[in-house]
Design a protein around this motif. Structure first.
Motif, mmCIF file in Angstrom:
data_model
loop_
_atom_site.group_PDB
_atom_site.id
_atom_site.type_symbol
_atom_site.label_atom_id
_atom_site.label_comp_id
_atom_site.label_asym_id
_atom_site.label_seq_id
_atom_site.Cartn_x
_atom_site.Cartn_y
_atom_site.Cartn_z
ATOM 1 N N GLY A 85 17.442 10.430 -13.918
ATOM 2 C CA GLY A 85 17.280 11.554 -14.845
ATOM 3 C C GLY A 85 16.406 11.194 -16.024
ATOM 4 O O GLY A 85 15.544 11.983 -16.441
ATOM 5 N N LYS A 86 16.600 9.985 -16.562
ATOM 6 C CA LYS A 86 15.770 9.540 -17.686
ATOM 7 C C LYS A 86 14.321 9.362 -17.246
ATOM 8 O O LYS A 86 13.384 9.718 -17.977
ATOM 9 N N TRP A 87 14.127 8.799 -16.051
ATOM 10 C CA TRP A 87 12.774 8.629 -15.516
ATOM 11 C C TRP A 87 12.086 9.989 -15.347
ATOM 12 O O TRP A 87 10.911 10.142 -15.703
ATOM 13 N N PHE A 88 12.824 10.962 -14.830
ATOM 14 C CA PHE A 88 12.260 12.285 -14.604
ATOM 15 C C PHE A 88 11.832 12.930 -15.922
ATOM 16 O O PHE A 88 10.758 13.534 -16.019
ATOM 17 N N GLU B 156 10.074 24.681 -19.239
ATOM 18 C CA GLU B 156 11.427 25.013 -18.798
ATOM 19 C C GLU B 156 12.067 23.851 -18.039
ATOM 20 O O GLU B 156 13.263 23.581 -18.192
ATOM 21 N N ARG B 157 11.279 23.183 -17.203
ATOM 22 C CA ARG B 157 11.836 22.093 -16.398
ATOM 23 C C ARG B 157 12.292 20.935 -17.286
ATOM 24 O O ARG B 157 13.314 20.310 -17.013
ATOM 25 N N LEU B 158 11.569 20.671 -18.372
ATOM 26 C CA LEU B 158 11.965 19.620 -19.305
ATOM 27 C C LEU B 158 13.236 20.018 -20.048
ATOM 28 O O LEU B 158 14.148 19.198 -20.223
ATOM 29 N N ALA C 116 18.972 19.018 -20.630
ATOM 30 C CA ALA C 116 20.309 19.608 -20.720
ATOM 31 C C ALA C 116 21.253 19.026 -19.661
ATOM 32 O O ALA C 116 22.461 18.908 -19.889
ATOM 33 N N LEU C 117 20.706 18.666 -18.501
ATOM 34 C CA LEU C 117 21.531 18.156 -17.403
ATOM 35 C C LEU C 117 21.838 16.668 -17.514
ATOM 36 O O LEU C 117 22.744 16.173 -16.837
ATOM 37 N N LEU C 118 21.103 15.951 -18.350
ATOM 38 C CA LEU C 118 21.200 14.484 -18.372
ATOM 39 C C LEU C 118 22.633 14.002 -18.612
ATOM 40 O O LEU C 118 23.123 13.104 -17.919
ATOM 41 N N ASP C 119 23.318 14.595 -19.567
ATOM 42 C CA ASP C 119 24.678 14.156 -19.898
ATOM 43 C C ASP C 119 25.699 14.538 -18.832
ATOM 44 O O ASP C 119 26.837 14.039 -18.847
ATOM 45 N N LYS C 120 25.307 15.408 -17.907
ATOM 46 C CA LYS C 120 26.238 15.867 -16.867
ATOM 47 C C LYS C 120 26.041 15.139 -15.541
ATOM 48 O O LYS C 120 26.787 15.361 -14.593
ATOM 49 N N LEU C 121 25.035 14.259 -15.484
ATOM 50 C CA LEU C 121 24.747 13.565 -14.231
ATOM 51 C C LEU C 121 25.776 12.477 -13.961
ATOM 52 O O LEU C 121 26.277 11.838 -14.893
#
Length: 228
Positions: free
Chosen positions: A123-126, A103-105, A110-115
């Motif tokens: 975000g990419k590192w995470f 779920e966390r992935l 999903a959030l990457l483009d909104k950061l």
């Protein structure tokens, strides 16, 4: 029975950080609750030794939920000490084993483009961190109300932070190990990282649930021990 917190100090983004995995001692058998980030096995082993115990007596690892700072070293522990019994909820075991995408992935992608642009690299590192976690099968799957550790520990389902999150209740010593259902912030129990909770409403209900148990001591993974 005794519960110890294992303060693990590390540096992240140039800042000192602490997490507090818990060590449960029952008749000299050891149970570790959560395993820190990847490569934290030596740090945790060192704290166990400093507490006067030996890693050869580690019988169980309980995983409260699938997040990288909680399961990062699980694969290393099981590889190094194959006799260890891994315990997690029915729901989280599907992510731990790789049966389902975590779920966390899903959330992170999903959030990457909104950061904001200044947070995109983090975000990419995470996402890379989550993808690099090694999957491993769970030996013992539990659910709300399950009794483990010879009946001394009751599983409490505390969804919200993740859907299958569990906390551990020890009625005889009026103690809860909270995982991320609660953190100790300035000697108060609060929700962990509310912006990253998968369901904030359920997280609030879970926090109330463990607060309403007959408890004198909370062991929080973030913030450490809180005694009422």
């Amino acid at each position: 029975m005794e519960i110890l917190e294992l303060p693990i100090e590390f540096e992240f983004n140039g800042q000192k950080n602490l997490i507090y995995p818990s060590l449960i001692i029952t008749n000299n058998d050891l149970t570790l609750v959560d395993t820190g980030y990847a490569n934290f096995l030596p740090l945790i082993e060192n704290e166990i030794k400093k507490s006067g115990y030996e890693i050869k007596n580690l019988k169980n690892i309980i995983i409260t939920h699938y997040d990288d700072e909680h399961i990062g070293s699980l694969y290393d522990f099981k590889t190094e000490f194959p006799w260890i019994n891994i315990i997690a909820s029915e729901i989280e075991s599907k992510y731990i084993s790789g049966m389902l995408k975590a779920e966390r992935l899903v959330q992170a992608e999903a959030l990457l483009d909104k950061l904001p642009i200044e947070e995109v690299e983090f975000g990419k590192w995470f996402i890379r961190q989550l993808k690099n976690l090694k999957h491993i099968s769970v030996d013992e799957k539990v659910q709300d109300g399950s009794k483990i550790l010879d009946g001394k520990c009751t599983i409490v389902a505390t969804p919200g932070h993740t859907s299958g999150h569990i906390s551990l209740y020890f009625p005889s010593i009026k103690t809860v190990i909270t995982g991320d259902a609660a953190v100790n912030e300035n000697d108060k129990l609060v929700i962990a990282n509310p912006h990253f909770c998968l369901n904030i409403g359920k997280a609030e209900e879970s926090l109330d649930k463990i607060k309403n148990l007959d408890v004198k001591t909370f062991y929080c993974y973030h913030g450490g021990k809180l005694s009422l």
